[in-house]
Design a protein around this motif. Structure first.
Motif, mmCIF file in Angstrom:
data_model
loop_
_atom_site.group_PDB
_atom_site.id
_atom_site.type_symbol
_atom_site.label_atom_id
_atom_site.label_comp_id
_atom_site.label_asym_id
_atom_site.label_seq_id
_atom_site.Cartn_x
_atom_site.Cartn_y
_atom_site.Cartn_z
ATOM 1 N N VAL A 50 0.855 -1.191 0.000
ATOM 2 C CA VAL A 50 0.000 0.000 0.000
ATOM 3 C C VAL A 50 0.887 1.237 0.000
ATOM 4 O O VAL A 50 1.740 1.400 0.882
ATOM 5 C CB VAL A 50 -0.916 0.018 1.234
ATOM 6 N N GLU A 51 0.679 2.124 -0.973
ATOM 7 C CA GLU A 51 1.505 3.321 -1.107
ATOM 8 C C GLU A 51 0.635 4.562 -1.221
ATOM 9 O O GLU A 51 -0.561 4.481 -1.517
ATOM 10 C CB GLU A 51 2.397 3.218 -2.354
ATOM 11 N N ALA A 52 1.244 5.721 -1.000
ATOM 12 C CA ALA A 52 0.560 6.988 -1.248
ATOM 13 C C ALA A 52 0.336 7.124 -2.754
ATOM 14 O O ALA A 52 1.131 6.627 -3.550
ATOM 15 C CB ALA A 52 1.403 8.153 -0.734
ATOM 16 N N PRO A 53 -0.746 7.780 -3.173
ATOM 17 C CA PRO A 53 -1.052 7.851 -4.603
ATOM 18 C C PRO A 53 -0.139 8.812 -5.353
ATOM 19 O O PRO A 53 0.375 9.774 -4.794
ATOM 20 C CB PRO A 53 -2.489 8.372 -4.614
ATOM 21 N N ARG A 54 0.074 8.517 -6.625
ATOM 22 C CA ARG A 54 0.726 9.460 -7.521
ATOM 23 C C ARG A 54 -0.305 10.397 -8.135
ATOM 24 O O ARG A 54 -0.025 11.547 -8.438
ATOM 25 C CB ARG A 54 1.454 8.697 -8.635
ATOM 26 N N ASN A 55 -1.505 9.852 -8.332
ATOM 27 C CA ASN A 55 -2.617 10.600 -8.909
ATOM 28 C C ASN A 55 -3.353 11.337 -7.794
ATOM 29 O O ASN A 55 -3.854 10.710 -6.860
ATOM 30 C CB ASN A 55 -3.554 9.622 -9.629
ATOM 31 N N ASP A 57 -6.207 12.514 -7.673
ATOM 32 C CA ASP A 57 -7.647 12.267 -7.663
ATOM 33 C C ASP A 57 -8.029 10.942 -7.019
ATOM 34 O O ASP A 57 -9.216 10.600 -6.968
ATOM 35 C CB ASP A 57 -8.192 12.305 -9.098
ATOM 36 N N VAL A 58 -7.037 10.178 -6.555
ATOM 37 C CA VAL A 58 -7.338 8.896 -5.914
ATOM 38 C C VAL A 58 -6.821 8.903 -4.482
ATOM 39 O O VAL A 58 -6.086 9.798 -4.065
ATOM 40 C CB VAL A 58 -6.739 7.711 -6.705
ATOM 41 N N ASP A 59 -7.212 7.850 -3.729
ATOM 42 C CA ASP A 59 -6.876 7.795 -2.301
ATOM 43 C C ASP A 59 -5.571 7.056 -2.029
ATOM 44 O O ASP A 59 -4.841 7.408 -1.101
ATOM 45 C CB ASP A 59 -8.017 7.115 -1.536
ATOM 46 N N PHE A 60 -5.298 6.004 -2.795
ATOM 47 C CA PHE A 60 -4.112 5.176 -2.567
ATOM 48 C C PHE A 60 -3.585 4.642 -3.894
ATOM 49 O O PHE A 60 -4.266 4.684 -4.918
ATOM 50 C CB PHE A 60 -4.429 3.968 -1.670
ATOM 51 N N ARG A 61 -2.388 4.110 -3.816
ATOM 52 C CA ARG A 61 -1.832 3.298 -4.888
ATOM 53 C C ARG A 61 -1.413 1.974 -4.249
ATOM 54 O O ARG A 61 -0.966 1.955 -3.096
ATOM 55 C CB ARG A 61 -0.614 3.989 -5.504
ATOM 56 N N GLU A 100 -5.266 3.432 -7.202
ATOM 57 C CA GLU A 100 -4.493 3.362 -8.434
ATOM 58 C C GLU A 100 -3.691 2.067 -8.453
ATOM 59 O O GLU A 100 -2.986 1.744 -7.499
ATOM 60 C CB GLU A 100 -3.555 4.576 -8.461
ATOM 61 N N THR A 101 -3.813 1.301 -9.539
ATOM 62 C CA THR A 101 -3.031 0.076 -9.722
ATOM 63 C C THR A 101 -2.340 0.144 -11.078
ATOM 64 O O THR A 101 -2.633 1.017 -11.896
ATOM 65 C CB THR A 101 -3.919 -1.191 -9.679
ATOM 66 N N ALA A 102 -1.461 -0.803 -11.317
ATOM 67 C CA ALA A 102 -0.798 -0.861 -12.619
ATOM 68 C C ALA A 102 -1.783 -1.165 -13.736
ATOM 69 O O ALA A 102 -1.517 -0.885 -14.907
ATOM 70 C CB ALA A 102 0.306 -1.920 -12.602
ATOM 71 N N GLY A 103 -2.946 -1.720 -13.380
ATOM 72 C CA GLY A 103 -3.970 -2.038 -14.365
ATOM 73 C C GLY A 103 -5.021 -0.962 -14.525
ATOM 74 O O GLY A 103 -5.962 -1.127 -15.294
ATOM 75 N N GLY A 104 -4.889 0.150 -13.790
ATOM 76 C CA GLY A 104 -5.868 1.237 -13.879
ATOM 77 C C GLY A 104 -6.428 1.586 -12.510
ATOM 78 O O GLY A 104 -5.971 1.095 -11.476
ATOM 79 N N ILE A 105 -7.423 2.460 -12.476
ATOM 80 C CA ILE A 105 -8.036 2.929 -11.237
ATOM 81 C C ILE A 105 -9.252 2.067 -10.906
ATOM 82 O O ILE A 105 -10.106 1.810 -11.763
ATOM 83 C CB ILE A 105 -8.438 4.409 -11.357
ATOM 84 N N LEU A 106 -9.329 1.625 -9.654
ATOM 85 C CA LEU A 106 -10.449 0.822 -9.182
ATOM 86 C C LEU A 106 -11.261 1.613 -8.161
ATOM 87 O O LEU A 106 -10.712 2.409 -7.392
ATOM 88 C CB LEU A 106 -9.945 -0.462 -8.515
#
Length: 276
Positions: A50-55, A57-61, A100-106
């Motif tokens: 679990v990481e801080a988001p790069r985007n 507009d999202v909560d996590f990466r 945010e994931t490597a496969g897109g935003i969930l």
């Protein structure tokens, strides 16, 4: 390095969850393999960081690693465990979480009784984007394996899946045929392989051979891909209960261009620390 973690599972598909927001985390491929080893480490199908988001507009990466150390794009059961993990560790108080994931935003929605609903996004069916080597998009494709020709569906849910229909999942050659298809040259990034038995228009059984892991007790993206493939073939309605060895998931998909919604449980097993 002393690493705090939580062991979780979604229908028996088990994960080591690591918070890289409140602690410093640096994991090599060798360390991930050591953690995933069921004899000398913690043991898991996948490790989720679990990481801080790069985007903004999202909560996590979050990042997903198979037990062999390879990084993958998406994991449905992992997404549900992720939602409960950040909730229970008080990293967020939101019931609706964008990740945010490597496969897109969930979009993840935490519900009562350990249930989590995940908007998995629209399935990818264009062969080159799966990726799968085929000239045109089709509901199914012939695939030659060791001199035999099988009919498969090719679907990406942020990660690639091949779906085969079988008469009985209990007797399906999941280990041998799954391993052969995983490395088939027409799937250049390897592939997860689902063996699907349709019971009626609202229920099915499924076993999944996951790339880099082997057969697992459950696979969320595999259940989504299997449902999509079955619906494209006209075999099921828009909501299906899919039973895997570890339990059941409810998958809903109205049709092409629409997102797939997956609902199922996520359970924390224990918290711990490991020195690596």
């Amino acid at each position: 390095m002393r690493l705090k973690f939580t062991k979780m599972h979604g229908l028996g598909n088990d994960f080591v969850m690591v918070d890289a927001i409140t602690q410093r985390v640096k994991l090599s491929t060798e360390k991930i393999r050591a953690i995933g080893d069921r004899h000398t480490g913690i043991g898991c199908d996948q490790l989720l960081v679990v990481e801080a988001p790069r985007n903004p507009d999202v909560d996590f990466r979050y990042r997903i690693y198979n037990a062999d150390g390879s990084e993958v794009e998406n994991c449905g059961n992992g997404a549900r465990c992720f939602a409960r993990f950040v909730h229970e560790r008080r990293l967020t108080s939101k019931d609706k979480i964008l990740v945010e994931t490597a496969g897109g935003i969930l979009e993840l929605n935490v519900q009562e009784r350990d249930q989590v609903s995940v908007d998995m996004g629209a399935p990818i069916l264009e062969p080159q984007q799966v990726p799968f080597d085929a000239d045109i998009q089709a509901e199914t494709y012939p695939l030659e394996v060791d001199g035999e020709v099988y009919t498969v569906g090719a679907v990406s849910m942020g990660n690639p899946h091949a779906v085969l229909l079988v008469e009985d999942v209990d007797s399906a050659p999941v280990t041998t045929l799954g391993a052969a298809i995983e490395h088939h040259p027409r799937f250049p990034q390897k592939v997860n392989v689902g063996f699907l038995q349709v019971l009626d228009r609202g229920s099915a059984r499924l076993r999944v051979f996951e790339r880099g892991v082997g057969e697992t007790r459950a696979c969320g993206t595999g259940a989504c891909a299997a449902m999509v493939s079955a619906r494209l073939r006209g075999l099921v309605d828009e909501e299906v209960n899919i039973t895997l060895p570890g339990g059941s998931l409810t998958i809903r998909w109205p049709g092409p261009g629409e997102p797939v919604t997956m609902t199922g449980p996520a359970t924390a097993v224990y918290h711990g620390q490991i020195v690596i």
